[in-house]
Design an enzyme around this catalytic site. Structure first.
Site, PDB file in Angstrom:
ATOM      1  N   ASP A  80      -0.334   5.179   1.095  1.00 10.69           N
ATOM      2  CA  ASP A  80      -0.931   5.920   1.647  1.00 10.69           C
ATOM      3  C   ASP A  80      -0.259   5.048   3.635  1.00 10.69           C
ATOM      4  O   ASP A  80      -1.626   4.555   3.381  1.00 10.69           O
ATOM      5  CB  ASP A  80      -1.614   6.647   1.782  1.00 10.69           C
ATOM      6  CG  ASP A  80      -1.487   7.842   0.531  1.00 10.69           C
ATOM      7  OD1 ASP A  80      -1.010   8.427   1.224  1.00 10.69           O
ATOM      8  OD2 ASP A  80      -2.573   7.194  -0.215  1.00 10.69           O
TER       9      ASP A  80
ATOM     10  N   ASP B 137      -1.499  -0.973   6.007  1.00  4.57           N
ATOM     11  CA  ASP B 137      -1.900  -0.979   7.761  1.00  4.57           C
ATOM     12  C   ASP B 137      -3.206  -0.253   7.540  1.00  4.57           C
ATOM     13  O   ASP B 137      -3.233   0.322   8.363  1.00  4.57           O
ATOM     14  CB  ASP B 137      -1.176   0.511   7.334  1.00  4.57           C
ATOM     15  CG  ASP B 137      -1.915   2.702   6.724  1.00  4.57           C
ATOM     16  OD1 ASP B 137      -2.065   1.554   5.568  1.00  4.57           O
ATOM     17  OD2 ASP B 137      -2.068   3.006   7.063  1.00  4.57           O
TER      18      ASP B 137
ATOM     19  N   ASP C 222       0.950  -1.235   0.200  1.00  6.42           N
ATOM     20  CA  ASP C 222      -0.348  -0.281   0.074  1.00  6.42           C
ATOM     21  C   ASP C 222       0.675   1.355   0.329  1.00  6.42           C
ATOM     22  O   ASP C 222       2.436   1.275   0.152  1.00  6.42           O
ATOM     23  CB  ASP C 222      -1.263  -0.242   1.286  1.00  6.42           C
ATOM     24  CG  ASP C 222      -2.044   1.188   1.472  1.00  6.42           C
ATOM     25  OD1 ASP C 222      -2.216   1.625   0.505  1.00  6.42           O
ATOM     26  OD2 ASP C 222      -1.648   1.951   2.295  1.00  6.42           O
TER      27      ASP C 222
END
Length: 219
Positions: free
Chosen positions: A13, A167, A11
Site C-alpha cells: 500500500d 513509502d 511494500d
C-alpha cells in the site's frame, strides 16, 4: 557495475498500490461511525503500514479501548467498499518486469493481512510477478525486522544483498533493523522529510525513477 542486490522487497500500500487516500478515508469514516475523534489526513496516513489493530489503536482513546474491535470492523467495511477502483501506480507492472528480467528475487512485505493482500493482488492481476510475500498474519509488524529476516532466509540471500522499497518510515526502519538496504519512494503515505530521517540509500519519486536507480545495481 557489479550486481549489488539479489532480493528486492516491496511494500504494497502506497508503494505499488495507489491506496493511501483510500486507506485514510476508511480510517476517518470508521472513526465517524463510532463517534471517535476523526484524525487529520497526515495523522491517518502516518500509521499506514502497521498492523491494523496497532494502527487504529492510536485513534481509540484509552477510556474507549473496548471499542477497538468495532473500529477495526468499521475500517474493514469502508476499506473493502470500492476496493476494485483502487489501482496500481503508473508503471508498476513494467517496473516489476524489468527487475525480474535481471534474474533477482522479487517479494512483498506488507502490513496488510494475508486475505487483504491476496484480494488486492487478485484485483490488479500481478501475483505472478512475486516470488514470495509476507504479511502481518505470518510475521511481526513493521518496523520489526521479521518480514525481511523470513524472506532473506527463504531465498538464501544475505540481508546485505537485500533492498527494501517503501513509502513509509516503518518500511525503512524495518530495513535498518534487519541490516538490509532501504529506498524510500515519496508518492505514498510519508513525506520526504520523514523518509530522509531514516537515512535510506536513496529517495525516488516514482516507480520509473526507482527502476532507473535499481537497474545498474542489479548487474
Amino acid at each position: 557495475m557489479m550486481r549489488e542486490f539479489d532480493l528486492v522487497v516491496f511494500d504494497w500500500d502506497g508503494t505499488l498500490m495507489d491506496s493511501t487516500s483510500h486507506i485514510v478515508h476508511a480510517i476517518q469514516q470508521a472513526c465517524r461511525d463510532l463517534a471517535l475523534p476523526v484524525p487529520a489526513r497526515d495523522a491517518a496516513s502516518h500509521v499506514i503500514g502497521l498492523r491494523l489493530a496497532d494502527a487504529l489503536r492510536r485513534f481509540c482513546p484509552e477510556d474507549r479501548a473496548e471499542q477497538l474491535p468495532a473500529l477495526v470492523d468499521a475500517f474493514r467495511r469502508h476499506y473493502q467498499a470500492n476496493l476494485d477502483q483502487v489501482t496500481l501506480f503508473d508503471a508498476a507492472r513494467e517496473t516489476l518486469e524489468t527487475i525480474r528480467a535481471h534474474g533477482v528475487f522479487v517479494a512483498i512485505a506488507t502490513g496488510s493481512s494475508r486475505a487483504g493482500l491476496e484480494r488486492a493482488l487478485g484485483v490488479v492481476g500481478i501475483a505472478e510477478l512475486f516470488d514470495a510475500t509476507r504479511t502481518v498474519d505470518e510475521c511481526h509488524s513493521k518496523p520489526h525486522p521479521d518480514m525481511l529476516l523470513q524472506l532473506s532466509d527463504f531465498f538464501g540471500v544475505t540481508l546485505s544483498r537485500t533492498v527494501m522499497i517503501g513509502d513509509t518510515s516503518h518500511d525503512l526502519l524495518m530495513a535498518q533493523n534487519a541490516g538490509s538496504h532501504g529506498v524510500g519512494i515519496s508518492h505514498g503515505a510519508h513525506s520526504d522529510e520523514h523518509l530522509r530521517q531514516c537515512q535510506p540509500r536513496a529517495i525516488v519519486h516514482s516507480l520509473p525513477e526507482l527502476s532507473s536507480w535499481l537497474q545498474p545495481r542489479l548487474g
